[in-house]
Design an enzyme around this catalytic site. Structure first.
Site, short mmCIF file in Angstrom:
data_model
loop_
_atom_site.label_atom_id
_atom_site.label_comp_id
_atom_site.label_asym_id
_atom_site.label_seq_id
_atom_site.Cartn_x
_atom_site.Cartn_y
_atom_site.Cartn_z
N ARG A 1 4.18 -5.04 10.93
CA ARG A 1 3.70 -4.71 10.13
C ARG A 1 2.21 -5.00 9.98
O ARG A 1 1.53 -6.47 10.12
CB ARG A 1 4.36 -5.35 8.55
CG ARG A 1 3.20 -5.02 7.08
CD ARG A 1 3.94 -5.37 5.69
NE ARG A 1 2.98 -4.20 4.65
CZ ARG A 1 3.55 -4.87 4.14
NH1 ARG A 1 4.39 -4.24 3.43
NH2 ARG A 1 2.34 -3.79 2.77
N ASP B 1 -0.17 -0.62 7.68
CA ASP B 1 -0.57 -0.99 6.16
C ASP B 1 -2.68 -1.63 6.71
O ASP B 1 -2.03 -2.14 8.13
CB ASP B 1 -0.30 -2.40 5.77
CG ASP B 1 -0.82 -2.54 4.58
OD1 ASP B 1 -1.12 -1.92 3.48
OD2 ASP B 1 -0.26 -3.62 4.10
N GLY B 2 -3.21 -1.87 6.08
CA GLY B 2 -4.90 -1.75 6.06
C GLY B 2 -5.57 -0.87 6.45
O GLY B 2 -6.87 -1.33 6.81
N HIS C 1 -7.88 5.82 6.40
CA HIS C 1 -6.93 6.48 7.33
C HIS C 1 -6.51 7.66 8.28
O HIS C 1 -6.19 7.85 9.06
CB HIS C 1 -6.22 7.25 5.78
CG HIS C 1 -5.98 6.83 4.44
ND1 HIS C 1 -5.21 5.65 4.68
CD2 HIS C 1 -6.54 6.25 3.12
CE1 HIS C 1 -4.75 4.78 3.62
NE2 HIS C 1 -5.60 6.00 2.97
N ARG D 1 -12.06 4.19 1.61
CA ARG D 1 -10.68 4.72 2.49
C ARG D 1 -10.11 5.01 2.73
O ARG D 1 -10.13 4.93 4.33
CB ARG D 1 -10.00 4.23 1.35
CG ARG D 1 -10.18 2.69 0.10
CD ARG D 1 -9.25 2.59 -1.45
NE ARG D 1 -7.73 3.01 -0.86
CZ ARG D 1 -6.64 1.92 -0.17
NH1 ARG D 1 -7.41 0.44 -0.23
NH2 ARG D 1 -5.41 2.47 0.16
N GLU E 1 13.43 -8.07 13.67
CA GLU E 1 12.85 -8.66 14.36
C GLU E 1 12.08 -8.77 13.15
O GLU E 1 12.04 -7.23 13.23
CB GLU E 1 12.98 -8.72 14.88
CG GLU E 1 14.11 -9.41 16.44
CD GLU E 1 14.79 -10.93 15.65
OE1 GLU E 1 13.31 -12.21 15.41
OE2 GLU E 1 15.51 -11.66 15.77
N LEU F 1 11.13 10.60 23.44
CA LEU F 1 11.16 9.70 22.17
C LEU F 1 11.37 10.62 20.66
O LEU F 1 10.91 11.46 21.10
CB LEU F 1 9.50 8.91 22.19
CG LEU F 1 9.78 7.93 20.56
CD1 LEU F 1 10.04 6.40 20.73
CD2 LEU F 1 8.17 7.95 21.07
N ARG G 1 -1.02 6.20 -6.11
CA ARG G 1 -2.41 5.99 -5.50
C ARG G 1 -3.01 7.03 -6.47
O ARG G 1 -2.91 8.46 -6.84
CB ARG G 1 -2.51 6.15 -4.49
CG ARG G 1 -2.01 4.59 -3.72
CD ARG G 1 -2.65 4.64 -1.93
NE ARG G 1 -2.05 3.75 -1.66
CZ ARG G 1 -2.37 3.19 -0.97
NH1 ARG G 1 -3.30 3.48 0.13
NH2 ARG G 1 -1.15 1.89 -0.26
N GLY H 1 -7.54 1.23 3.72
CA GLY H 1 -8.33 0.49 3.08
C GLY H 1 -9.68 -0.40 3.68
O GLY H 1 -10.70 -0.53 3.07
C1 IPE Z 1 3.89 -0.02 2.55
O1 IPE Z 1 2.10 -0.15 2.20
C2 IPE Z 1 3.38 1.38 2.51
C3 IPE Z 1 3.50 1.82 3.77
C4 IPE Z 1 2.30 1.74 4.29
C5 IPE Z 1 3.48 3.28 3.71
P1 IPE Z 1 1.28 -0.51 0.71
O2 IPE Z 1 0.01 -0.72 0.86
O3 IPE Z 1 2.06 0.48 0.36
O4 IPE Z 1 1.68 -1.59 0.27
P2 IPE Z 1 2.04 -2.97 -0.44
O5 IPE Z 1 1.15 -1.81 -1.96
O6 IPE Z 1 1.05 -3.44 -0.34
O7 IPE Z 1 3.24 -3.48 -1.09
C1 IPE Z 2 -1.51 2.32 4.88
O1 IPE Z 2 -2.92 1.95 4.53
C2 IPE Z 2 -1.21 3.54 4.61
C3 IPE Z 2 -0.39 4.01 3.28
C4 IPE Z 2 -0.40 3.00 2.79
C5 IPE Z 2 -1.07 5.25 3.14
P1 IPE Z 2 -3.48 1.02 2.74
O2 IPE Z 2 -3.72 2.73 2.15
O3 IPE Z 2 -2.40 0.56 1.99
O4 IPE Z 2 -4.72 0.29 3.32
P2 IPE Z 2 -4.39 -1.36 2.46
O5 IPE Z 2 -4.06 -2.25 2.40
O6 IPE Z 2 -5.34 -0.69 0.56
O7 IPE Z 2 -6.04 -1.72 2.99
MG MG Z 3 -1.90 -1.09 1.86
#
Ligand code: IPE
Ligand code: IPE
Ligand code: MG
Length: 238
Positions: A185, A17-18, A34, A30, A204, A128, A68, A20
């Site tokens: 996460r 996550d993160g 990716h 954003r 965990e 793996l 999205r 964007g």
């Molecule tokens: C969770 O991230 C899904 C993935 C990492 C694929 P999101 O960014 O979609 O989750 P929320 O919206 O913050 O819960």
């Molecule tokens: C995780 O990053 C990738 C996917 C969920 C596809 P995000 O796209 O959720 O990025 P943020 O959380 O908005 O920063």
């Molecule tokens: Mg996210």
């Protein structure tokens, strides 16, 4: 000193996550996040092989992520396609078996074809198993498992006699995969976002503020070191 040998998790799972926010912090779109996240996938895959981890699973796209903007969804699917095409040699070199799990009916025929090809080409790789969860959600998985079980029970009601929790595991898309020992996460969020609800019952959890595109080998090693310090009790008393 306790041996560190058994402290290596068998299955590590990551909610990536993160992306964007990482891009936005740099004044970029954003999707730039990716794109840079792909290098992190490569890094944790290599490090998992080096550490002797047997399963690495990655939450790449949730069922909810279909909501999205169409542009971002399209870009992510395109990126998936490109990464799959580009990773063959690397996976073979590192002995990595590639698997995609999720609601594959929602993926395009082209992407499904490329996934099937790569899964077939890498199926005997011994080091793996890299699982990419695509169009996945925990509730979806439990529901599809319940439907399969209901169908089996209609055909043979004895299926329900003595049905154990372990038997239900076999109806989930993760059948045969050990439950994750560690779920990481990134990006500071502390929620499960409909990920491995059943399978993560005793995992965990490790939360870090590091954004996914910055999560490379060093950050991963820190997470593994923290896991090694955890005491897993499973409800028992020592
Ligand atoms: C969770 O991230 C899904 C993935 C990492 C694929 P999101 O960014 O979609 O989750 P929320 O919206 O913050 O819960
Ligand atoms: C995780 O990053 C990738 C996917 C969920 C596809 P995000 O796209 O959720 O990025 P943020 O959380 O908005 O920063
Ligand atoms: Mg996210």
């Amino acid at each position: 000193m306790e041996s560190t040998e058994k402290k290596v998790p068998q299955h590590v799972s990551i909610i990536m996550d993160g992306n964007g926010r990482w891009a936005r912090e740099r004044g970029k779109e954003r999707v730039y996040g990716h794109l840079n996240g792909v290098e992190s996938v490569r890094a944790v895959t290599e490090e998992s092989v080096a550490q002797g981890i047997k399963y690495l699973s990655l939450y790449a796209f949730s069922e909810e992520n279909w909501n999205r903007p169409q542009e971002e969804v399209g870009y992510l699917m395109e990126l998936m396609m490109k990464s799959i095409a580009g990773e063959f040699e690397n996976l073979m070199k590192n002995g990595v078996r590639f698997v995609v799990l999720g609601n594959r009916a929602r993926l395009s025929a082209t992407l499904n074809g490329a996934i099937d090809t790569l899964m077939e080409q890498t199926k005997d790789n011994p080091n793996l198993t890299l699982i990419v969860f695509l169009s996945y959600s925990g509730k979806w998985d439990i529901l599809q498992a319940a439907k399969k079980l209901a169908l089996a029970a209609v055909n043979d009601p004895h299926v329900l006699d003595n049905l154990q929790i372990q038997d239900f595991d076999d109806y989930l898309v993760t059948a045969g995969v050990p439950d994750p020992d560690l779920i990481i996460r990134t990006s500071g969020e502390q929620r499960i976002s409909n990920y491995l609800l059943w399978q993560g019952a005793y995992s965990e959890f490790y939360f870090t503020d590091v954004m996914w595109p910055d999560f490379r080998k060093e950050a991963y090693r820190e997470a593994l070191a923290e896991y090694a310090r955890r005491d897993r009790r499973y409800g028992k008393v020592k």
